[in-house]
Design an enzyme around this catalytic site. Sequence first.
Site, PDB file in Angstrom:
ATOM      1  N   HIS A 564       0.851  -1.197   0.000  1.00 28.24           N
ATOM      2  CA  HIS A 564       0.000   0.000   0.000  1.00 28.24           C
ATOM      3  C   HIS A 564       0.885   1.245   0.000  1.00 28.24           C
ATOM      4  CE1 HIS A 564      -3.620  -2.318   1.931  1.00 28.24           C
ATOM      5  NE2 HIS A 564      -3.316  -2.736   0.709  1.00 28.24           N
ATOM      6  N   HIS A 565       1.808   1.321  -0.925  1.00 31.53           N
ATOM      7  CA  HIS A 565       2.743   2.433  -0.978  1.00 31.53           C
ATOM      8  C   HIS A 565       2.016   3.710  -1.396  1.00 31.53           C
ATOM      9  CE1 HIS A 565       5.374  -0.973  -0.753  1.00 31.53           C
ATOM     10  NE2 HIS A 565       6.432  -0.191  -0.632  1.00 31.53           N
TER      11      HIS A 565
END
Length: 637
Positions: A564-565
């Site tokens: 979930h960058h």
Amino acid sequence: MTKWLFTGIVISLISTNLAISLNMNVLWRSLSNIVSARMGETRFMADMVKFRQRELEDMTPSDWEEFDFIVVGAGSAGAVIASRLSEESKARVLLIEAGGHENMMMDIPLSALFLQYNKKMHWDMLNEPSNSSCLGMENRQCKLPFGKVMGGCSTINAMIATRGSEKDYDNWARLTGDHSWSYNTMLKYFKKMETHDAESDISEREYHNIDGPVRICNVKYRTKYARRWTEAGAELGLPPVDYNGRKLSGLNYLQTNQVNGERMSSNRAYLHTAKGRENLVVSMFSHVTRILIDPQTRIAYGLEFIKRERKIIVKARKEIILSAGAVGSPKLLMLSGIGPRQHLQDLGIPVLVDAPVGENLMDHLSFINLQFLTNETGGIRMLNFMKPDDTTFSDYFNKREGPLTLPTGVEGIGYINVDDPSAENQNPNLELLFGNMLPSILMYKALGFTEAQYKRSFSGVDFKEGYFIWPILIQPKSRGKVLLSDADPMSKPRVFGNYLSHPDDVRVAIKGIKFALKISQTNAMKRIGSKLHHKVVLGCEGPEFLSDDYWECVLRTFMLSLWHHSGTCKMGRENDPSTVVNTRLQVKGIKRLRVGDASIMPMVPVAHLNIPSMAIGEKLADMVKCDWGYNSGTGIC
């Protein structure tokens, strides 16, 4: 057909030591017989053909061909942006994607995690080696399999549909000084994008819509374990809630973006419906190498990309929009001279704009070494799929029902604040994922753990009944960064996760582990004989077993990036030196260039990022339409 099914199903789904040790030709013949006897090959083949016919065709632009808008990346946000902009028949849109077509085999929910074995579908990146996290991984590096396919990460993720909290987006508005990023506005886009079909007795209808392109639903198939999960939550004062509505805190069944038991990617939702629009051109297998910017006027006027070893330049009459993700978008900006001055100068890249591109990297982290054995049958055991009387394949391929519709085996989700775990506290700092599949060697190889760690902690549980709980650090305070490796656009960037560097992240994660153990000890779980299966982890023999020091060691060993960058092209006020884009997502210092993906998030929301990224795409498309005088936007100018 049987050979193709073998590759697509068996390698993805049969996750046992037995499958690895068997002669593959024998396994092939065995499975071929089972599949051929049950699944209705003709019908499935017909479905495959229909799916392929809905896919947009790959086209190659001419050198120096002009478009009104060029969108880089056909992922969660990029597919939305290209589709919405091409609704304007007078706007010519080019969508550039590094990967190729989505297919139905990718869209079998249970197989999602094992898509990582197909490196043609993702960028196959790794975090930089760490001495404080990812310690159980090969070379102490967490895997980063960002999607490289039509639909991007939405085509290979776990299909967990979450929006985040009201506070998340109100914080965005406060940090940026722009009320249009508040929850009240973002809710309009969450509603615009969805057809909500989750259980009506819990859903809060005023927060949902029923005619959007993305279907959000509960998985129809449900094991006995899922009911125990919600009973355990109620026992702890955390009854089920519609966590995509007003409240988040509680334990409930999973909401997922599926249709007819299949994945609903952004590609299927937004681009299949755009097929036939002559003003939308899609170029696949196209690797963008740099943005063309006039150094005098600072106007972005085109892109250079490589397709099948041929260099092509295309021009944008109006705007270029980067939607390459929180690693890809900053990489492309830096290659084009927009980024930290010293870093670019060290690599010999001429600097156009000195900006904190690549900073503020945020990610959600999951602890994946909590599994529990039970005395109740009914969970998913992949070895059972090989039994002659098993109906798993026929149920799915003929009716789209059964265990294969569960995203990586996940059935339940919950949100709590570990410092005040009550239903009234709507400021959660921890997510809990609940699933009915115990670990297997192929699962842990896909995630990158060493064989020694797997054998110590999980060997032998493949054949047993049980469940897992994954505590997820959902509001991390640690920050990482993205840097270039060199000035070669074909090189992979350097990603420094810097995970668990903030002491509060460690504190919250350990409390989350303890809360997961508390769930396992409820009466609801005791009724199925719930028992923790945990062996002393390699490298953690020193601290007292199950003490806080022990859990910190295990956490740093078995912590997993959820990919979930976000935050690396941070959105904010014009005069905020920590930001890269303004609140209209325009790159500061450059004209006619925007970024629209998770990289613009000033704070990562309490959510898996697929749905929020689609909502960002919806909002950006409306802003672009307003700025250029088109009529089909919603007036956000």
